[in-house]
Design a protein around this motif. Structure first.
Motif, short mmCIF file in Angstrom:
data_model
loop_
_atom_site.label_atom_id
_atom_site.label_comp_id
_atom_site.label_asym_id
_atom_site.label_seq_id
_atom_site.Cartn_x
_atom_site.Cartn_y
_atom_site.Cartn_z
N ARG A 54 -2.73 4.38 39.71
CA ARG A 54 -4.07 4.53 39.16
C ARG A 54 -4.01 4.31 37.66
O ARG A 54 -3.32 5.03 36.94
N LEU A 55 -4.75 3.32 37.22
CA LEU A 55 -4.85 3.04 35.80
C LEU A 55 -6.05 3.79 35.22
O LEU A 55 -7.08 3.93 35.88
N SER A 56 -5.87 4.23 33.99
CA SER A 56 -6.96 4.89 33.28
C SER A 56 -7.20 4.17 31.96
O SER A 56 -6.28 3.63 31.36
N CYS A 57 -8.44 4.19 31.52
CA CYS A 57 -8.80 3.61 30.23
C CYS A 57 -9.75 4.58 29.54
O CYS A 57 -10.88 4.78 30.00
N ALA A 58 -9.26 5.17 28.47
CA ALA A 58 -10.07 6.12 27.71
C ALA A 58 -10.72 5.39 26.55
O ALA A 58 -10.05 4.66 25.80
N ALA A 59 -12.02 5.58 26.40
CA ALA A 59 -12.78 4.89 25.37
C ALA A 59 -13.30 5.86 24.32
O ALA A 59 -13.71 6.98 24.64
N TYR A 102 -5.61 -5.17 31.49
CA TYR A 102 -6.36 -4.88 30.28
C TYR A 102 -7.71 -4.25 30.62
O TYR A 102 -8.42 -4.71 31.53
N CYS A 103 -8.05 -3.27 29.85
CA CYS A 103 -9.37 -2.65 29.94
C CYS A 103 -10.32 -3.41 29.01
O CYS A 103 -9.91 -3.87 27.94
N ASN A 104 -11.57 -3.49 29.41
CA ASN A 104 -12.57 -4.26 28.67
C ASN A 104 -13.87 -3.48 28.64
O ASN A 104 -14.27 -2.88 29.64
N VAL A 151 -7.86 2.74 25.28
CA VAL A 151 -6.44 3.04 25.46
C VAL A 151 -6.16 3.15 26.96
O VAL A 151 -6.66 4.06 27.62
N GLU A 152 -5.35 2.22 27.45
CA GLU A 152 -4.99 2.22 28.87
C GLU A 152 -3.74 3.05 29.11
O GLU A 152 -2.88 3.17 28.23
N TRP A 167 -11.32 -4.92 23.77
CA TRP A 167 -10.18 -4.95 24.68
C TRP A 167 -9.18 -3.85 24.32
O TRP A 167 -8.99 -3.52 23.15
N GLY A 168 -8.52 -3.34 25.34
CA GLY A 168 -7.40 -2.45 25.13
C GLY A 168 -6.13 -3.25 24.91
O GLY A 168 -6.14 -4.49 24.95
N GLN A 169 -5.04 -2.54 24.70
CA GLN A 169 -3.77 -3.19 24.38
C GLN A 169 -3.04 -3.64 25.64
O GLN A 169 -2.09 -4.43 25.55
N GLY A 170 -3.45 -3.17 26.79
CA GLY A 170 -2.84 -3.57 28.05
C GLY A 170 -1.77 -2.61 28.52
O GLY A 170 -1.12 -1.92 27.73
N THR A 171 -1.61 -2.56 29.83
CA THR A 171 -0.55 -1.75 30.44
C THR A 171 0.12 -2.57 31.53
O THR A 171 -0.56 -3.23 32.32
#
Length: 114
Positions: A19-24, A93-95, A5-6, A104-108
């Motif tokens: 700053r982008l974040s991606c929680a896994a 997109y986070c990967n 989730v980005e 893959w995330g859904q993108g921001t």
């Protein structure tokens, strides 16, 4: 299965920062190579940066402006973006990658105005 989730995208003026974040999800986060990709309108998705437990890689076009980092305790990967340019406008997109497993995330959306 890993869910990503980005967050952190938005509208910023040229020269600004985000700053982008991606929680896994998942208990094996530390083993994954985490990355950021982006896709601008009408263009193919391109690699931005990646980070594993032992190394980092970054696209030359963002070197010196973007920094990737990860917090394994929080299962989160970050992309610090400074000195943003209009050409950085894209969906980011986070990967997550471990062997043949890729998620893959859904993108921001990141939009940089001139």
């Amino acid at each position: 299965q890993v869910q990503l989730v980005e967050s952190g995208g938005g509208l910023v003026k040229a020269g600004g920062s985000l700053r982008l974040s991606c929680a896994a999800s998942g208990r094996t986060f530390m083993g994954y190579t985490m990355g950021w990709f982006r896709q601008a309108p009408g263009k193919e998705r391109e690699f931005v940066a990646s980070i594993s437990w032992s190394s980092m890689s970054i696209n030359e076009s963002v070197k010196g402006r973007f920094t990737i980092s990860r917090d394994n305790g929080k299962n989160t990967v970050y992309l610090q973006m400074n000195s943003l340019k209009p050409e950085d406008t894209a969906v980011y997109y986070c990967n997550a990658r471990l062997g043949a497993n890729v998620y893959w995330g859904q993108g921001t959306q990141v939009t940089v105005s001139s």
